[in-house]
Design a protein around this motif. Structure first.
Motif, short mmCIF file in Angstrom:
data_model
loop_
_atom_site.label_atom_id
_atom_site.label_comp_id
_atom_site.label_asym_id
_atom_site.label_seq_id
_atom_site.Cartn_x
_atom_site.Cartn_y
_atom_site.Cartn_z
N LEU A 13 103.28 45.89 7.49
CA LEU A 13 102.45 44.69 7.55
C LEU A 13 101.14 44.96 8.30
O LEU A 13 100.10 44.41 7.96
CB LEU A 13 103.19 43.54 8.25
CG LEU A 13 104.15 42.74 7.40
CD1 LEU A 13 104.92 41.75 8.26
CD2 LEU A 13 103.42 42.03 6.29
N ALA A 14 101.22 45.79 9.31
CA ALA A 14 100.03 46.12 10.10
C ALA A 14 99.15 47.14 9.38
O ALA A 14 98.03 47.42 9.84
CB ALA A 14 100.44 46.66 11.47
N GLY A 15 99.64 47.70 8.29
CA GLY A 15 98.86 48.68 7.53
C GLY A 15 98.74 50.02 8.25
O GLY A 15 97.73 50.70 8.10
N VAL A 50 109.05 49.22 24.50
CA VAL A 50 108.05 48.23 24.91
C VAL A 50 106.67 48.63 24.39
O VAL A 50 105.92 47.80 23.89
CB VAL A 50 108.05 48.05 26.44
CG1 VAL A 50 106.85 47.25 26.92
CG2 VAL A 50 109.34 47.38 26.89
N LYS A 51 106.33 49.90 24.50
CA LYS A 51 105.03 50.38 24.02
C LYS A 51 104.88 50.17 22.52
O LYS A 51 103.81 49.76 22.04
CB LYS A 51 104.86 51.87 24.34
CG LYS A 51 104.63 52.16 25.80
CD LYS A 51 104.52 53.65 26.02
CE LYS A 51 104.32 54.00 27.47
NZ LYS A 51 104.23 55.46 27.68
N LEU A 56 102.53 46.97 18.03
CA LEU A 56 102.67 46.14 16.83
C LEU A 56 102.12 44.73 17.09
O LEU A 56 101.45 44.16 16.23
CB LEU A 56 104.14 46.08 16.40
CG LEU A 56 104.71 47.39 15.87
CD1 LEU A 56 106.22 47.31 15.75
CD2 LEU A 56 104.06 47.76 14.54
N ASP A 57 102.38 44.19 18.27
CA ASP A 57 101.86 42.87 18.64
C ASP A 57 100.33 42.88 18.62
O ASP A 57 99.70 41.97 18.08
CB ASP A 57 102.39 42.46 20.00
CG ASP A 57 101.91 41.07 20.40
OD1 ASP A 57 102.38 40.09 19.78
OD2 ASP A 57 101.07 40.96 21.31
N GLU A 58 99.75 43.92 19.20
CA GLU A 58 98.29 44.03 19.24
C GLU A 58 97.70 44.20 17.84
O GLU A 58 96.55 43.84 17.60
CB GLU A 58 97.87 45.18 20.15
CG GLU A 58 98.12 44.87 21.61
CD GLU A 58 97.92 46.06 22.53
OE1 GLU A 58 97.57 47.16 22.05
OE2 GLU A 58 98.12 45.89 23.75
N ALA A 59 98.51 44.70 16.91
CA ALA A 59 98.07 44.85 15.53
C ALA A 59 98.23 43.54 14.75
O ALA A 59 97.87 43.46 13.57
CB ALA A 59 98.85 45.97 14.84
N GLY A 60 98.77 42.50 15.41
CA GLY A 60 98.88 41.19 14.78
C GLY A 60 100.22 40.88 14.15
O GLY A 60 100.34 39.96 13.36
N VAL A 61 101.24 41.66 14.49
CA VAL A 61 102.57 41.43 13.92
C VAL A 61 103.49 40.85 14.98
O VAL A 61 103.57 41.35 16.09
CB VAL A 61 103.16 42.76 13.39
CG1 VAL A 61 104.57 42.54 12.87
CG2 VAL A 61 102.27 43.35 12.31
N GLU A 62 104.16 39.77 14.61
CA GLU A 62 105.13 39.13 15.51
C GLU A 62 106.53 39.51 15.06
O GLU A 62 106.89 39.32 13.90
CB GLU A 62 104.96 37.62 15.46
CG GLU A 62 105.90 36.87 16.36
CD GLU A 62 105.68 35.37 16.32
OE1 GLU A 62 106.45 34.66 16.98
OE2 GLU A 62 104.75 34.91 15.63
N LEU A 63 107.32 40.04 15.96
CA LEU A 63 108.70 40.39 15.65
C LEU A 63 109.58 39.19 15.93
O LEU A 63 109.41 38.50 16.93
CB LEU A 63 109.14 41.58 16.50
CG LEU A 63 108.36 42.86 16.21
CD1 LEU A 63 108.59 43.88 17.30
CD2 LEU A 63 108.74 43.42 14.86
N ILE A 64 110.52 38.93 15.04
CA ILE A 64 111.39 37.76 15.15
C ILE A 64 112.82 38.25 15.33
O ILE A 64 113.36 38.93 14.47
CB ILE A 64 111.29 36.88 13.89
CG1 ILE A 64 109.84 36.51 13.62
CG2 ILE A 64 112.18 35.65 14.03
CD1 ILE A 64 109.60 35.97 12.24
N GLY A 65 113.44 37.89 16.44
CA GLY A 65 114.82 38.28 16.71
C GLY A 65 115.80 37.25 16.16
O GLY A 65 115.41 36.18 15.69
N LEU A 79 103.20 37.91 10.04
CA LEU A 79 101.87 38.07 10.58
C LEU A 79 101.53 36.85 11.41
O LEU A 79 101.85 35.72 11.02
CB LEU A 79 100.84 38.23 9.47
CG LEU A 79 100.91 39.55 8.72
CD1 LEU A 79 99.98 39.50 7.50
CD2 LEU A 79 100.53 40.70 9.61
N LYS A 80 100.92 37.06 12.56
CA LYS A 80 100.47 35.95 13.38
C LYS A 80 99.14 35.45 12.81
O LYS A 80 98.46 36.15 12.09
CB LYS A 80 100.25 36.38 14.84
CG LYS A 80 101.51 36.86 15.51
CD LYS A 80 101.35 37.08 16.98
CE LYS A 80 100.28 38.07 17.33
NZ LYS A 80 100.20 38.39 18.77
#
Length: 86
Positions: A13-15, A50-51, A56-65, A79-80
């Protein structure tokens, strides 16, 4: 917790390819390859996980648990919304 499938999907998703994610997370390419090749939940050094999640977060992807609010319920990625002014 993040699964190997989530990590691969989030990266897609982040490409990003694996090398780019490794660079953004500040970890080695073999570490990313090992994480993505694992079965189920990714295991590893917490700091490394964590890194990767932060990259991934900084790339605009939100992980959903599990059991976190999402349109589809269950695990996944989305995608956020882009930051305002972008």
């Amino acid at each position: 917790m993040i699964t190997a499938a989530q990590m691969r999907a989030a990266r897609a998703l982040a490409g990003m390819d694996q090398k780019t994610l490794a660079e953004h997370a500040g970890v080695s390419l073999p570490t990313i390859q090992r994480m993505e090749a694992s079965e189920g939940v990714v295991r590893g050094v917490v700091d490394t996980l964590v890194k990767v999640v932060q990259a991934l977060d900084e790339a605009g992807v939100e992980l959903i648990g599990d059991n976190q609010p999402s349109g589809g319920g269950g695990r996944g990625v989305r995608l956020k919304n882009p930051p305002s002014g972008a």
